[in-house]
Every structure is written in C-alpha cells, then in structure tokens.
Design a protein around this motif. Structure first.
Motif, PDB file in Angstrom:
ATOM      1  N   SER A 146      37.514  43.652  43.032  1.00  0.00           N
ATOM      2  CA  SER A 146      37.056  42.955  41.825  1.00  0.00           C
ATOM      3  C   SER A 146      36.435  41.620  42.215  1.00  0.00           C
ATOM      4  CB  SER A 146      38.210  42.749  40.839  1.00  0.00           C
ATOM      5  OG  SER A 146      39.265  42.036  41.446  1.00  0.00           O
ATOM      6  N   ASP A 147      35.491  41.154  41.400  1.00  0.00           N
ATOM      7  CA  ASP A 147      34.816  39.885  41.654  1.00  0.00           C
ATOM      8  C   ASP A 147      35.637  38.734  41.089  1.00  0.00           C
ATOM      9  OD1 ASP A 147      32.655  41.158  42.864  1.00  0.00           O
ATOM     10  OD2 ASP A 147      31.647  41.471  40.930  1.00  0.00           O
ATOM     11  N   LEU A 200      46.623  29.646  41.230  1.00  0.00           N
ATOM     12  CA  LEU A 200      45.644  30.132  40.265  1.00  0.00           C
ATOM     13  C   LEU A 200      46.286  30.733  39.015  1.00  0.00           C
ATOM     14  CD1 LEU A 200      42.971  31.824  42.601  1.00  0.00           C
ATOM     15  CD2 LEU A 200      42.975  29.532  41.625  1.00  0.00           C
ATOM     16  N   LYS A 201      47.631  30.692  38.964  1.00  0.00           N
ATOM     17  CA  LYS A 201      48.363  31.208  37.798  1.00  0.00           C
ATOM     18  C   LYS A 201      48.065  32.693  37.569  1.00  0.00           C
ATOM     19  CE  LYS A 201      49.951  27.087  36.766  1.00  0.00           C
ATOM     20  NZ  LYS A 201      51.384  26.748  36.905  1.00  0.00           N
ATOM     21  N   CYS A 202      48.120  33.471  38.616  1.00  0.00           N
ATOM     22  CA  CYS A 202      47.929  34.916  38.498  1.00  0.00           C
ATOM     23  C   CYS A 202      48.884  35.593  39.462  1.00  0.00           C
ATOM     24  CB  CYS A 202      46.472  35.307  38.802  1.00  0.00           C
ATOM     25  SG  CYS A 202      45.926  34.910  40.474  1.00  0.00           S
ATOM     26  N   ASP A 203      48.885  36.920  39.529  1.00  0.00           N
ATOM     27  CA  ASP A 203      49.790  37.578  40.461  1.00  0.00           C
ATOM     28  C   ASP A 203      49.076  37.901  41.778  1.00  0.00           C
ATOM     29  OD1 ASP A 203      48.298  39.865  39.949  1.00  0.00           O
ATOM     30  OD2 ASP A 203      49.668  40.563  38.406  1.00  0.00           O
ATOM     31  N   ARG A 204      49.865  38.310  42.743  1.00  0.00           N
ATOM     32  CA  ARG A 204      49.353  38.500  44.096  1.00  0.00           C
ATOM     33  C   ARG A 204      48.333  39.631  44.167  1.00  0.00           C
ATOM     34  NH1 ARG A 204      50.777  41.556  48.470  1.00  0.00           N
ATOM     35  NH2 ARG A 204      50.410  40.630  50.535  1.00  0.00           N
ATOM     36  N   LYS A 205      48.455  40.643  43.301  1.00  0.00           N
ATOM     37  CA  LYS A 205      47.531  41.777  43.349  1.00  0.00           C
ATOM     38  C   LYS A 205      46.107  41.332  43.047  1.00  0.00           C
ATOM     39  CE  LYS A 205      47.369  43.515  38.591  1.00  0.00           C
ATOM     40  NZ  LYS A 205      47.569  44.637  37.682  1.00  0.00           N
ATOM     41  N   ILE A 215      44.778  38.358  43.806  1.00  0.00           N
ATOM     42  CA  ILE A 215      44.274  37.722  45.028  1.00  0.00           C
ATOM     43  C   ILE A 215      43.855  38.777  46.036  1.00  0.00           C
ATOM     44  CG2 ILE A 215      44.815  36.117  46.893  1.00  0.00           C
ATOM     45  CD1 ILE A 215      44.727  34.864  44.078  1.00  0.00           C
ATOM     46  N   HIS A 216      44.690  39.797  46.171  1.00  0.00           N
ATOM     47  CA  HIS A 216      44.392  40.894  47.101  1.00  0.00           C
ATOM     48  C   HIS A 216      43.099  41.607  46.709  1.00  0.00           C
ATOM     49  CE1 HIS A 216      45.101  44.144  49.927  1.00  0.00           C
ATOM     50  NE2 HIS A 216      44.999  45.022  48.945  1.00  0.00           N
ATOM     51  N   LEU A 226      36.529  34.485  51.117  1.00  0.00           N
ATOM     52  CA  LEU A 226      37.686  33.960  50.394  1.00  0.00           C
ATOM     53  C   LEU A 226      38.942  34.010  51.261  1.00  0.00           C
ATOM     54  CD1 LEU A 226      37.136  35.637  46.892  1.00  0.00           C
ATOM     55  CD2 LEU A 226      36.738  33.252  47.479  1.00  0.00           C
ATOM     56  N   ARG A 227      39.110  35.131  51.942  1.00  0.00           N
ATOM     57  CA  ARG A 227      40.285  35.300  52.803  1.00  0.00           C
ATOM     58  C   ARG A 227      40.260  34.289  53.949  1.00  0.00           C
ATOM     59  NH1 ARG A 227      41.758  38.177  57.413  1.00  0.00           N
ATOM     60  NH2 ARG A 227      43.948  38.915  57.386  1.00  0.00           N
ATOM     61  N   ALA A 228      39.087  34.099  54.565  1.00  0.00           N
ATOM     62  CA  ALA A 228      38.975  33.161  55.688  1.00  0.00           C
ATOM     63  C   ALA A 228      39.281  31.735  55.239  1.00  0.00           C
ATOM     64  CB  ALA A 228      37.568  33.247  56.284  1.00  0.00           C
ATOM     65  N   MET A 229      38.762  31.359  54.060  1.00  0.00           N
ATOM     66  CA  MET A 229      39.027  30.010  53.549  1.00  0.00           C
ATOM     67  C   MET A 229      40.509  29.808  53.270  1.00  0.00           C
ATOM     68  SD  MET A 229      35.843  29.090  51.000  1.00  0.00           S
ATOM     69  CE  MET A 229      35.797  30.667  50.140  1.00  0.00           C
TER      70      MET A 229
END
Length: 274
Positions: free
Chosen positions: A40-41, A25-30, A32-33, A7-10
């Motif tokens: 988390s999946d 994605l309408k979410c917060d940065r945590k 994504i991290h 995911l990170r590479a993409m």
C-alpha cells in the motif's frame, strides 16, 4: 518518488523499529510493514511525519520540488504543480490529533450559537452530534481498545475498533432521524420543528456507517482470510470520514445562516406591523 525500500532504509538509519514507527504514526505494525513492502502507498501526511521522525532534512525535498517546478513551468504546468505542492505541504495538518478536536470545537460553537440565537433546532442538532462524537473521541484517542485486547490478535482488535465506531455511528443516525421527537422530550419549546436540514445530517452519518462497515469487513478479510492487499479503506480511512465531517459542518453553517436570515425577516415583519 519515495518507495517502500526508501522508507525502510530511512527508518533503519534512524534506529526506529517497525513497532516504534507504528506508535509514532498512531497506527499498527501491519500498516508500516505494508508501506515498506509496497503493498500500500503511504499517505502524504504520514510521509511527512515519517521524514520528520527519521530526522530527514526536508529542505532537500523542497529543493527537488522547486527543480521540478522549473521544468514544469516550461510546459505550462507550474500552476497545477503549485496547487499540488500546497496540498502536500499542508497535508500533515489532516491528523486526527488536530481534526477531531477541531470538529468538536466547531460543533460546540454551533450549539452555543443556537443557544445565543435561541434556535432550539440548531442547538439540539449540533449538541446531539457533539455528545456522540465526544463519547467516541476519548475511547480511540487514548488507545483504550489497543490496550485491553491482545496486540497479536488483529482480528479481535480490528473487529472491536471498527465495531465500536459502527455502533456509535448507527446510534447517531437514529438520534438524527428521530431528532424532533427527542428534542420534544428534552424541551417544551414551541419552536421545535423538522427543518429542511434534518434530512441531510442522518444521511451523512449513514455514509460514515458504511465506511465503518467496509472497514470492518476489510479487516476480517485481511486478518482472517490473509488477503493482505485489502487495505483500501484502512489506508484512506481518516480522509473518508473527514469528508463526512466537513459536509456536516457545512450543513450546520448553512443552517445557522438560514436561521439568521429567517430571524431578520421575522423582525422586519414585526416592525412593519407595529
């Protein structure tokens, strides 16, 4: 299997920052991290959105699914894989941008049906839920809370978000518990009565309130006590709420069908007496 490193590479290859992906994605940065470090999946709906935003050729993924299906058919597991593939392909539709307006539309249709059939109970139950959900919708769809609270204060931001949802859900619970009394204050109709379905709706919103409460507690654990693995409710939040919404629509549909059946029986009795 796509992991966090993939995911990170993409994302990096697409030139998108973590903050940029969180906005898409309408979410917060945590979140994504957490996806990228494997805490988390990523849900399948967000995975497909991630692939789309990174401009990945989805035909490659579909070809891989076909190849796996070919292997599964040898073991008699192709039907199960077909079902899972369909769920995976349609999972992006379970976005709040689609589900919430659809839920409001269904509630509005139920309320309009009640007006058309002159069923005051259906009208008021669907109407009360519609109004309280409609109040909720612009607050969170516009991202108002994110704008008025510091982005680096996740404790305050999460507390306000979950707290507001919890308060509105609890208000809905009490409105549905005292629905008959409120209906009689609004209307003088003699047909207002406690139905067999009234006992269902407030329990569905008690369930939703519990999800909001757990989300609030989880956010406090994550942001204040640094328990970074506590994201179960956060990762599955929309799905858990949508379960309650789906059951609510099912109960309203059953109530409408029951109401139609009762009206038909009453009409037959009236005709027989004549």
């Amino acid at each position: 299997m796509i992991d966090g490193d993939d995911l990170r590479a993409m994302r990096i290859n697409a030139g998108i920052s973590q903050q940029g992906m969180s906005k898409k994605l309408k979410c917060d940065r945590k979140t994504i991290h957490n996806y990228e470090i494997g805490v988390s999946d990523i849900p399948s709906s967000r995975l497909f959105q991630w692939l789309t935003f990174c401009k990945l050729d989805l035909s490659i993924l579909l070809n891989q699914v076909k190849a796996v299906r070919g292997e599964a058919s040898k073991n008699g597991q192709s039907k199960l894989l077909d079902i899972m593939s369909v769920i995976l392909l349609f999972s992006p539709l379970w976005s709040h941008l689609i589900v919430t307006p659809l839920y409001l539309l269904l509630l509005g249709v139920c309320a309009a049906y009640g007006v058309y059939k002159k069923d005051i109970n259906v009208t008021h139950i669907a109407g009360f839920i519609f109004i309280l959900t409609a109040v909720n919708y612009p607050i969170f769809d516009s991202g108002l809370i994110n704008y008025v609270t510091p982005s680096d204060n996740k404790l305050l931001q999460g507390t306000i978000i979950y707290g507001t949802q919890l308060i509105l859900s609890i208000i809905t619970v009490f409105v549905l518990i005292f629905r008959v009394q409120l209906s009689r204050l609004i209307s003088k109709s003699n047909n207002i009565a406690l139905t067999h379905f009234d006992g269902i709706f407030h329990w569905l919103y008690i369930y939703a309130s519990l999800i909001y409460l757990l989300g609030l507690l989880e956010n406090i654990a994550w942001s204040h006590f640094e328990l970074k693995s506590w994201t179960l409710i956060y990762d599955n939040f929309e799905g858990l709420i949508y379960i309650g919404w789906a059951l609510c629509c099912g109960a309203l549909l059953a109530m409408m069908i029951s109401s139609t059946g009762s009206n038909c029986c009453n009409d037959k009795k009236t005709t027989g007496n004549e």
